[in-house]
Design a protein around this motif. Structure first.
Motif, mmCIF file in Angstrom:
data_model
loop_
_atom_site.group_PDB
_atom_site.id
_atom_site.type_symbol
_atom_site.label_atom_id
_atom_site.label_comp_id
_atom_site.label_asym_id
_atom_site.label_seq_id
_atom_site.Cartn_x
_atom_site.Cartn_y
_atom_site.Cartn_z
ATOM 1 N N ALA A 1 7.843 -12.502 89.001
ATOM 2 C CA ALA A 1 6.839 -11.550 88.538
ATOM 3 C C ALA A 1 6.572 -10.556 89.658
ATOM 4 O O ALA A 1 6.976 -10.752 90.809
ATOM 5 N N SER A 2 5.878 -9.453 89.302
ATOM 6 C CA SER A 2 5.624 -8.382 90.265
ATOM 7 C C SER A 2 4.186 -8.318 90.723
ATOM 8 O O SER A 2 3.840 -7.480 91.532
ATOM 9 N N GLY A 3 3.332 -9.163 90.247
ATOM 10 C CA GLY A 3 1.922 -9.127 90.617
ATOM 11 C C GLY A 3 1.141 -10.171 89.841
ATOM 12 O O GLY A 3 1.712 -10.937 89.055
ATOM 13 N N ALA A 4 -0.144 -10.211 90.069
ATOM 14 C CA ALA A 4 -0.981 -11.216 89.415
ATOM 15 C C ALA A 4 -2.326 -10.608 89.073
ATOM 16 O O ALA A 4 -2.864 -9.774 89.814
ATOM 17 N N VAL A 5 -2.867 -11.027 87.934
ATOM 18 C CA VAL A 5 -4.222 -10.697 87.522
ATOM 19 C C VAL A 5 -4.950 -12.012 87.269
ATOM 20 O O VAL A 5 -4.390 -12.928 86.663
ATOM 21 N N VAL A 6 -6.150 -12.123 87.775
ATOM 22 C CA VAL A 6 -6.916 -13.361 87.677
ATOM 23 C C VAL A 6 -7.911 -13.236 86.533
ATOM 24 O O VAL A 6 -8.656 -12.245 86.454
ATOM 25 N N VAL A 7 -7.917 -14.231 85.662
ATOM 26 C CA VAL A 7 -8.855 -14.292 84.544
ATOM 27 C C VAL A 7 -9.685 -15.568 84.723
ATOM 28 O O VAL A 7 -9.122 -16.660 84.841
ATOM 29 N N LEU A 8 -11.002 -15.432 84.749
ATOM 30 C CA LEU A 8 -11.885 -16.603 84.907
ATOM 31 C C LEU A 8 -13.232 -16.288 84.281
ATOM 32 O O LEU A 8 -13.574 -15.112 84.061
ATOM 33 N N ARG B 1 8.339 -5.305 84.628
ATOM 34 C CA ARG B 1 8.449 -6.631 85.234
ATOM 35 C C ARG B 1 7.288 -7.511 84.764
ATOM 36 O O ARG B 1 6.190 -7.031 84.522
ATOM 37 N N PRO B 2 7.529 -8.815 84.685
ATOM 38 C CA PRO B 2 6.457 -9.710 84.235
ATOM 39 C C PRO B 2 5.283 -9.693 85.220
ATOM 40 O O PRO B 2 5.458 -9.481 86.417
ATOM 41 N N LEU B 3 4.117 -9.941 84.687
ATOM 42 C CA LEU B 3 2.883 -9.987 85.470
ATOM 43 C C LEU B 3 2.222 -11.324 85.219
ATOM 44 O O LEU B 3 2.043 -11.735 84.069
ATOM 45 N N LEU B 4 1.890 -12.021 86.303
ATOM 46 C CA LEU B 4 1.259 -13.331 86.168
ATOM 47 C C LEU B 4 -0.216 -13.179 85.817
ATOM 48 O O LEU B 4 -0.926 -12.359 86.409
ATOM 49 N N VAL B 5 -0.669 -13.980 84.884
ATOM 50 C CA VAL B 5 -2.089 -14.075 84.549
ATOM 51 C C VAL B 5 -2.555 -15.446 85.031
ATOM 52 O O VAL B 5 -2.241 -16.474 84.431
ATOM 53 N N ALA C 1 -0.904 -14.093 98.090
ATOM 54 C CA ALA C 1 -0.298 -13.388 99.220
ATOM 55 C C ALA C 1 0.885 -14.162 99.779
ATOM 56 O O ALA C 1 1.916 -13.572 100.153
ATOM 57 N N ASP C 2 0.798 -15.491 99.844
ATOM 58 C CA ASP C 2 1.920 -16.283 100.336
ATOM 59 C C ASP C 2 3.135 -16.166 99.425
ATOM 60 O O ASP C 2 4.290 -16.196 99.901
ATOM 61 N N ALA C 3 2.890 -16.062 98.116
ATOM 62 C CA ALA C 3 4.004 -15.926 97.178
ATOM 63 C C ALA C 3 4.498 -14.488 97.055
ATOM 64 O O ALA C 3 5.436 -14.236 96.293
ATOM 65 N N GLY C 4 3.886 -13.539 97.754
ATOM 66 C CA GLY C 4 4.314 -12.145 97.701
ATOM 67 C C GLY C 4 3.774 -11.368 96.532
ATOM 68 O O GLY C 4 4.327 -10.318 96.178
ATOM 69 N N HIS C 5 2.696 -11.842 95.929
ATOM 70 C CA HIS C 5 2.106 -11.156 94.780
ATOM 71 C C HIS C 5 0.877 -10.362 95.222
ATOM 72 O O HIS C 5 0.097 -10.820 96.063
ATOM 73 N N GLU C 6 0.712 -9.234 94.621
ATOM 74 C CA GLU C 6 -0.500 -8.447 94.810
ATOM 75 C C GLU C 6 -1.451 -8.748 93.657
ATOM 76 O O GLU C 6 -1.062 -8.704 92.482
ATOM 77 N N VAL C 7 -2.717 -9.069 93.992
ATOM 78 C CA VAL C 7 -3.726 -9.292 92.956
ATOM 79 C C VAL C 7 -4.183 -7.923 92.475
ATOM 80 O O VAL C 7 -4.933 -7.221 93.162
#
Length: 475
Positions: free
Chosen positions: A405-412, A347-351, A430-436
């Motif tokens: 997507a199935s989750g998120a990873v934060v890049v900064l 599944r896609p993963l948000l960056v 969390a509101d969008a249902g994504h786990e960081v």
């Protein structure tokens, strides 16, 4: 609030990276000092000296100095000068007196011209001498009394001598005793006269003497115009340095991986490098704590910030020299491998990249490209999450829903966002249902300079030939 000790290296880095801004503020401070010198006309100070003959104790000299600049003397000075619109109350701030070495009272007068300053100090000295003489009297009676006593002692001594000579010259006991008593009386009178001369205050402390007219000043009294200009520039420079150091010390921006991961409620996945390129990395203005970040603006405001060096943060470490491209790609592959270990699947993963963070945006693009080129573990087409880069406004964070997507990873980049802003991004996920699933820190590095053709030829040139013996062994 940061608890790091402010070192000289930190101050040096601040001055170097904000040198244009500090130079501008120093110039503004110098102009302010010049304006203050124009508003306040120059002042000149002249000094007259008054000698106090005789022996004086230190406290007596201090008393005389207090008398010299007292309101009574200053009022007499104002009356004697008779300057239009100037009275004793205004002159009290312009007349001062102090005790110097050698029983000297120095009286200073300050005015807007050298001539007026000289007249003021001379008149203050004269009025002080006259006032001190009035306190002690004219001195005639005091001078006459000791002189009369001395004459009385001389006449008494002469009379005693005459009595001694007129005494019976015989050797009787009564005559000898009389002559002896008269001699003792004459000796006592002479000793008393000597002590009177030694203890005569009028003889020791003659009239006060003014040591000539005050010298006309040839320079302004401090603060001069040059001092105001230099002081204004230095004040603005130090205020800017202290202000930026204080702001950096009170910053609420996490800079390390554990601090950033704790603000997002996740785990760190690693740090990646992004080569600095002035054409690609146009840093957006660094937002203040509690302020929404601003995207890069090609307008005059952004050009001014870039001209003053405000488009980059000064409190981040100097970018280190970069390794080769192979080492950088290895870092991205390791981060991608950790993502695969934490979130297997296709599944896609948000960056998520904070809006305006050019370094993080470049790192997210490289990470997505690495995910697309990485060979999947096991059979083809399985176990490799696809990465989709999304910019998020930290002022009003919004993240796509979970069905995409199935989750998120934060890049900064390190130290670019506050704890509250990162917490807002985590709440949006969390509101969008994504786990960081993790956080990746991106840091700029300086690319190595390109090697010239001559250096390449030198590196590729064969070394010195090695002689071999008959058996083929090198010697």
């Amino acid at each position: 609030m940061s608890e790091d000790t402010i070192r000289l290296a930190t101050v040096g880095r601040l001055i170097y990276r904000r040198r244009r801004l500090l130079a501008l503020l120093t110039l503004v401070g110098a102009l302010v000092g010049y304006g203050a010198s124009v508003l306040f006309p120059p002042r000149y100070t002249a000094t007259a000296s008054v000698v106090l003959p005789g022996a004086w104790e230190e406290r007596e000299l201090l008393t005389q100095a207090a008398i010299a600049d007292s309101s009574v003397v200053v009022d007499q000075v104002a009356a004697a000068l008779d300057w239009p619109g100037v009275d004793g109350r205004e002159l009290r701030e312009d007349v001062s007196a102090g005790a110097a070495d050698g029983n000297i009272i120095e009286i200073s007068g300050t005015a807007d011209t050298p001539e007026r300053a000289q007249r003021l100090s001379d008149q203050a000295a004269r009025q002080y001498v006259a006032f001190a003489a009035g306190l002690a009297g004219d001195g005639t009676a005091e001078a006459e009394r000791p002189e009369s006593l001395r004459q009385l002692v001389v006449r008494t001594s002469r009379r005693i001598t005459e009595l001694a000579e007129a005494t019976d010259p015989g050797q009787s006991v009564e005559s000898v005793q009389t002559r002896t008593e008269l001699t003792k009386l004459r000796t006592a009178l002479q000793e008393a006269g000597d002590r009177l001369e030694e203890a005569d205050p009028v003889a020791d402390r003659a009239a006060l003497v003014v040591m000539g007219p005050a010298a006309r000043p040839d320079g302004e009294a401090p603060p001069t115009r040059a001092q105001l200009v230099v002081g204004g520039g230095l004040l603005f420079f130090l205020s800017a340095v202290v202000g930026q150091l204080t702001a950096a010390r009170m910053s609420r921006r996490p800079r390390t991986e554990p601090e950033t991961a704790a603000a997002l409620g996740t785990t760190p996945l690693g740090t990646v490098d992004v080569p600095e390129d002035p054409k690609d990395l146009r840093h957006a203005p660094a937002p203040r704590d509690g302020e929404a970040p601003r995207a890069a603006d090609p307008g005059p405001r952004a050009r001014l910030r870039r001209l003053l060096g405000l488009d980059t943060r000064w409190d981040v470490p100097t970018p280190r020299a970069s390794g080769d491209e192979t080492g950088r790609q290895a870092r991205y592959r390791r981060v991608h491998a950790r993502l695969q270990a934490r979130l297997p699947g296709r599944r896609p993963l948000l960056v998520l990249v904070p809006e305006g963070d050019a370094v993080a945006r470049s790192a997210a693009g490289r990470l997505a490209a690495t995910a697309g080129d990485a060979p999947p573990p096991g059979s083809p087409g399985t176990g490799r999450p696809a990465l989709r880069v999304v910019e998020v406004s930290v002022a009003r964070p919004w993240v796509p829903d979970r069905d995409e997507a199935s989750g998120a990873v934060v890049v900064l980049s390190a130290g670019s966002r506050t704890t509250e802003e990162l917490a807002g991004v985590a709440e949006a996920c969390a509101d969008a249902g994504h786990e960081v699933v993790g956080v990746v820190l991106a840091g700029p590095v300086r690319p190595r300079p390109a090697r010239s053709a001559a250096d390449t030829r030198d590196a590729a040139a064969p070394g010195r030939p090695v002689a071999e013996d008959a058996k083929g062994a090198a010697t």
